[in-house]
Write an enzyme that holds these catalytic residues in place. Sequence first.
Site, PDB file in Angstrom:
ATOM      1  N   TRP A  10      -8.794  -1.284  -0.878  1.00 42.73           N
ATOM      2  CA  TRP A  10      -8.293   0.086  -0.690  1.00 42.73           C
ATOM      3  C   TRP A  10      -8.480   0.592   0.736  1.00 42.73           C
ATOM      4  CZ3 TRP A  10     -10.627   2.497  -5.834  1.00 42.73           C
ATOM      5  CH2 TRP A  10      -9.923   1.981  -6.924  1.00 42.73           C
ATOM      6  N   LYS A  11      -9.194  -0.185   1.539  1.00 37.82           N
ATOM      7  CA  LYS A  11      -9.411   0.185   2.953  1.00 37.82           C
ATOM      8  C   LYS A  11      -9.930   1.625   3.037  1.00 37.82           C
ATOM      9  CE  LYS A  11      -6.237  -3.423   4.264  1.00 37.82           C
ATOM     10  NZ  LYS A  11      -5.257  -3.964   5.197  1.00 37.82           N
ATOM     11  N   GLY A 173      -0.154  -5.334   6.464  1.00 39.30           N
ATOM     12  CA  GLY A 173       0.308  -3.968   6.682  1.00 39.30           C
ATOM     13  C   GLY A 173       1.612  -3.888   7.453  1.00 39.30           C
ATOM     14  N   SER A 212       0.877  -8.008   2.875  1.00 39.62           N
ATOM     15  CA  SER A 212       2.115  -7.423   2.347  1.00 39.62           C
ATOM     16  C   SER A 212       2.545  -8.017   1.004  1.00 39.62           C
ATOM     17  CB  SER A 212       3.248  -7.517   3.373  1.00 39.62           C
ATOM     18  OG  SER A 212       2.884  -6.811   4.555  1.00 39.62           O
ATOM     19  N   GLY A 233      -3.536  -4.924  -0.092  1.00 37.32           N
ATOM     20  CA  GLY A 233      -3.859  -3.684   0.610  1.00 37.32           C
ATOM     21  C   GLY A 233      -2.999  -2.540   0.090  1.00 37.32           C
ATOM     22  N   GLY A 234      -1.949  -2.216   0.833  1.00 35.49           N
ATOM     23  CA  GLY A 234      -1.107  -1.055   0.527  1.00 35.49           C
ATOM     24  C   GLY A 234      -0.678  -0.940  -0.931  1.00 35.49           C
TER      25      GLY A 234
END
Length: 253
Positions: A10-11, A173, A212, A233-234
């Site tokens: 989740w950074k 990202g 990604s 990630g995102g």
Amino acid sequence: MRTPLVAGNWKMNGSRETIKELINGVVEGAKVLNGIDIAVCPSAIHIADVTEVTAGSNVAVGSQHACIELKGAFTGETSIDMIKEFGCQYAIVGHSERRTIYGETDEMVAKKFAVVKKTGMIPIFCIGETLEEREANITEKVCAHQIDVVFALEGDNAFEGAVIAYEPVWAIGTGKTASPEQAQAVHAFIRQHIAERNADIAEKVQILYGGSMNPMNAKELMDQKDIDGGLIGGASLKHEDFLVICQAAQVSI
Ligand code: 13P
């Protein structure tokens, strides 16, 4: 056969409120999933809120970072024992954002890897090449070196009970995903490189792809022989998207 692992990184995102909504959504949706490992890695300050919700569920929690030292005068840091006490099972080490933005060297990353293992937690060890390195055709050399530094410190059985995440830096990202063939080729190389030290561990170690990965491309990537899941990630910031990726892992078994 290796169990796939889908882990959300989740950074530095979310508030207490949005993180609670996110983890509740993940835990609820994960109830119908089986045969795969699922983990989320919140910011350190959100770990306690998250483990309160995941307790008794099939969703594990990991930290994004841990201090290289075990305790003492290290202002602003969080020790691996603190992270473990709050219910984490995994710790990401060597993420490229830590390497490039915070100057973590291969040697520092290897030492952190050792600290995480010693505490009985599972390191998610990130490696991968930059765009310049890929264009210079040294992807394998870069990944091998990152791995070899860990072997040098921890010996031939270093990756027993560890997870590796291949994250090409140019894909993180950026919306640019490695093609399934590109990713599979590097994953196969990583497994072969580990097999040169210990074939049994190489066969068992989960190697995740990160960069990604999203609900559209997850299945194709995870259908590859040596891709055992994803570090997301995102797309892990929306529980619906994350759960679609988990489902893709489930059908790839
Ligand atoms: P993205 O999925 O946002 O590209 O991030 C990948 C990553 O860095 C996971 O650790």
